[in-house]
Structure formats: structure tokens, C-alpha cells
Write a protein that holds these residues in place. Structure first.
Motif, PDB file in Angstrom:
ATOM      1  N   THR A 155     114.873  47.253  58.906  1.00 57.47           N
ATOM      2  CA  THR A 155     113.627  46.541  59.222  1.00 57.47           C
ATOM      3  C   THR A 155     112.561  46.912  58.116  1.00 57.47           C
ATOM      4  OG1 THR A 155     114.283  46.629  61.411  1.00 57.47           O
ATOM      5  CG2 THR A 155     112.241  46.325  61.241  1.00 57.47           C
ATOM      6  N   VAL A 156     112.420  48.251  58.080  1.00 53.95           N
ATOM      7  CA  VAL A 156     111.322  48.585  57.199  1.00 53.95           C
ATOM      8  C   VAL A 156     111.449  48.023  55.952  1.00 53.95           C
ATOM      9  CG1 VAL A 156     110.485  50.981  55.996  1.00 53.95           C
ATOM     10  CG2 VAL A 156     111.095  50.809  58.290  1.00 53.95           C
ATOM     11  N   TRP A 157     112.668  48.314  55.203  1.00 58.29           N
ATOM     12  CA  TRP A 157     112.810  47.507  53.785  1.00 58.29           C
ATOM     13  C   TRP A 157     112.641  46.210  53.787  1.00 58.29           C
ATOM     14  CZ3 TRP A 157     112.527  49.614  49.471  1.00 58.29           C
ATOM     15  CH2 TRP A 157     112.966  48.853  48.165  1.00 58.29           C
ATOM     16  N   GLY A 158     112.966  45.531  54.681  1.00 57.52           N
ATOM     17  CA  GLY A 158     112.581  43.986  54.853  1.00 57.52           C
ATOM     18  C   GLY A 158     111.281  43.530  54.763  1.00 57.52           C
ATOM     19  N   VAL A 159     110.679  44.344  55.770  1.00 61.28           N
ATOM     20  CA  VAL A 159     109.010  43.999  55.900  1.00 61.28           C
ATOM     21  C   VAL A 159     108.385  44.483  54.590  1.00 61.28           C
ATOM     22  CG1 VAL A 159     106.912  44.603  56.980  1.00 61.28           C
ATOM     23  CG2 VAL A 159     109.201  43.992  58.316  1.00 61.28           C
ATOM     24  N   TYR A 160     108.877  45.456  54.077  1.00 57.04           N
ATOM     25  CA  TYR A 160     108.163  46.231  52.980  1.00 57.04           C
ATOM     26  C   TYR A 160     108.284  45.150  51.576  1.00 57.04           C
ATOM     27  CZ  TYR A 160     106.861  49.739  49.364  1.00 57.04           C
ATOM     28  OH  TYR A 160     106.478  50.339  48.414  1.00 57.04           O
ATOM     29  N   VAL A 161     109.346  44.810  51.390  1.00 57.39           N
ATOM     30  CA  VAL A 161     109.803  43.797  50.202  1.00 57.39           C
ATOM     31  C   VAL A 161     108.923  42.995  50.464  1.00 57.39           C
ATOM     32  CG1 VAL A 161     111.457  42.565  49.067  1.00 57.39           C
ATOM     33  CG2 VAL A 161     111.805  45.202  49.727  1.00 57.39           C
ATOM     34  N   LEU A 162     109.180  42.043  51.552  1.00 55.36           N
ATOM     35  CA  LEU A 162     108.461  40.818  51.844  1.00 55.36           C
ATOM     36  C   LEU A 162     106.787  40.791  51.615  1.00 55.36           C
ATOM     37  CD1 LEU A 162     110.158  39.508  54.993  1.00 55.36           C
ATOM     38  CD2 LEU A 162     110.305  38.255  52.654  1.00 55.36           C
ATOM     39  N   MET A 163     106.295  41.921  52.119  1.00 56.94           N
ATOM     40  CA  MET A 163     104.854  42.077  52.065  1.00 56.94           C
ATOM     41  C   MET A 163     104.084  42.842  50.747  1.00 56.94           C
ATOM     42  SD  MET A 163     103.659  43.079  55.805  1.00 56.94           S
ATOM     43  CE  MET A 163     101.930  43.001  55.659  1.00 56.94           C
ATOM     44  N   HIS A 164     105.016  43.762  50.094  1.00 61.94           N
ATOM     45  CA  HIS A 164     104.370  44.487  48.994  1.00 61.94           C
ATOM     46  C   HIS A 164     103.658  43.939  48.051  1.00 61.94           C
ATOM     47  CE1 HIS A 164     104.116  48.310  47.180  1.00 61.94           C
ATOM     48  NE2 HIS A 164     104.406  47.725  45.996  1.00 61.94           N
TER      49      HIS A 164
END
Length: 190
Positions: A105-114
Motif C-alpha cells: 500500500t505504501v509503495w503504491g500510494v507513494y509511487v502514484l503521488m511522488h
């Protein structure tokens, strides 16, 4: 240069694993409330995931799961002890699966928003990881109580209390702590 990065990642992974284990064995990481434990162990998992990627994040999630399972064996909350007595395997699933979902979850959200929101992406990803842990852990507890035929009225009360207090508080703490820690470690890594 690549060897230095791998060594640095191994050192950071080891340190974050040690932090997870140490926090998990003290009231700082697993704050006992009697019927449940409030946790901030999502913070090192989220930091490590944003710093080194989802694969190493899974290692940290696994360490978190091991630490939680050890706590379930040695000093379980009342609700975990009840499930452990009924079905230790389901208790193990409940302690590992949510922890392994945190880095994904962290990686998915981070990559989408970064790219658009570099600083906010860290806070939102950390909060999302924390909430993933809370929702899955309590959801699995309710499901497993029902499957084992255990009275789940206490779990329903816990879910209500957690939804109103502990879960959002854990997410807020993760959102506040993760960005500065991750940013500092990113500077050291470069």
C-alpha cells in the motif's frame, strides 16, 4: 558505487528491522490498552518502503509480523489470546497478512503521488499503510472470530473504538513521523 548502495540498503534494512523488533518488545511500539494494542510499528515499515522499495518493505513487514506474532505468544491482548486459543493458525494469518500488505500500500500510494506531490506523498503513503494495517487486522479478527464460532460482540466494540480513535491516531502519527525520517535517510543515502 553500486556495491556501496547495496551495503547501505542492507545496513538500513538491518537497523529498521532492529527498531521494529525493539519497539515491538516495549510499550513504545505496542501500547497495551488491555483489549488491544495500539502500534506505531508501521512507521519503520513505511520509511523503509519509501526509501528502498516494496521488496525490502516486505522484509520489514515480515519482521513486523514476526514481532506481532511473538507478542501474541508471550503477552497477548485479551482478544488475541481468545483467537490464539481457538485457532493458532488463524492468529498467525491475522498477525502476518496485514503487516505484509503495509509496504504494498505504501509503495503504491507513494509511487502514484511522488512526482506531483513529493512531500505530501510520504505522509499520505504512511497514513495509508497504517490504515491498511488497522483495517485488515481488525477485519481479519472479526472474520476469524466468526469462523471459529467465538462471540464477536467484543470485536465489534473494538472496531468501533479503533475506527473512532486508535486507527486515525496511528495514521496521524505515521503521517507526521515518516516524511522527516525518510527525507533524512534519503540525504544520507545519497
Amino acid at each position: 558505487m553500486r556495491t556501496n548502495r547495496k551495503l547501505m540498503d542492507l545496513v538500513v534494512l538491518s537497523l529498521l528491522s532492529a527498531v521494529i523488533f525493539l519497539l515491538g518488545q516495549t510499550p513504545l511500539g505496542l501500547i497495551p490498552l488491555g483489549f488491544c494494542n495500539v502500534t506505531i510499528l508501521c512507521v519503520p515499515v513505511a520509511v523503509g518502503t519509501m526509501l528502498m522499495g516494496w521488496k525490502r518493505g516486505l522484509v520489514l513487514g515480515f519482521v513486523f509480523g514476526c514481532t506481532s506474532f511473538l507478542s501474541a505468544l508471550l503477552r497477548p491482548s485479551a482478544l488475541v489470546a481468545t483467537l490464539m486459543g481457538a485457532n493458532p493458525f488463524l492468529c498467525a494469518v491475522m498477525t502476518f497478512l496485514p503487516r505484509l500488505m503495509i509496504p504494498l500500500t505504501v509503495w503504491g500510494v507513494y509511487v502514484l503521488m511522488h512526482k506531483r506531490f513529493p512531500r505530501a506523498s510520504m505522509a499520505v503513503a504512511a497514513a495509508a499503510g497504517s490504515l491498511t494495517n488497522t483495517v485488515l487486522y481488525l477485519g481479519l479478527m472479526l472474520l476469524f472470530y466468526t469462523l471459529c464460532g467465538i462471540d464477536n460482540s467484543t470485536v465489534l466494540t473494538l472496531i468501533g473504538v479503533t475506527a473512532g480513535g486508535a486507527g486515525p491516531a496511528e495514521a496521524a502519527v505515521a503521517a507526521i513521523l515518516c516524511p522527516p525520517i525518510t527525507a533524512a535517510l534519503q540525504k544520507i543515502r545519497k
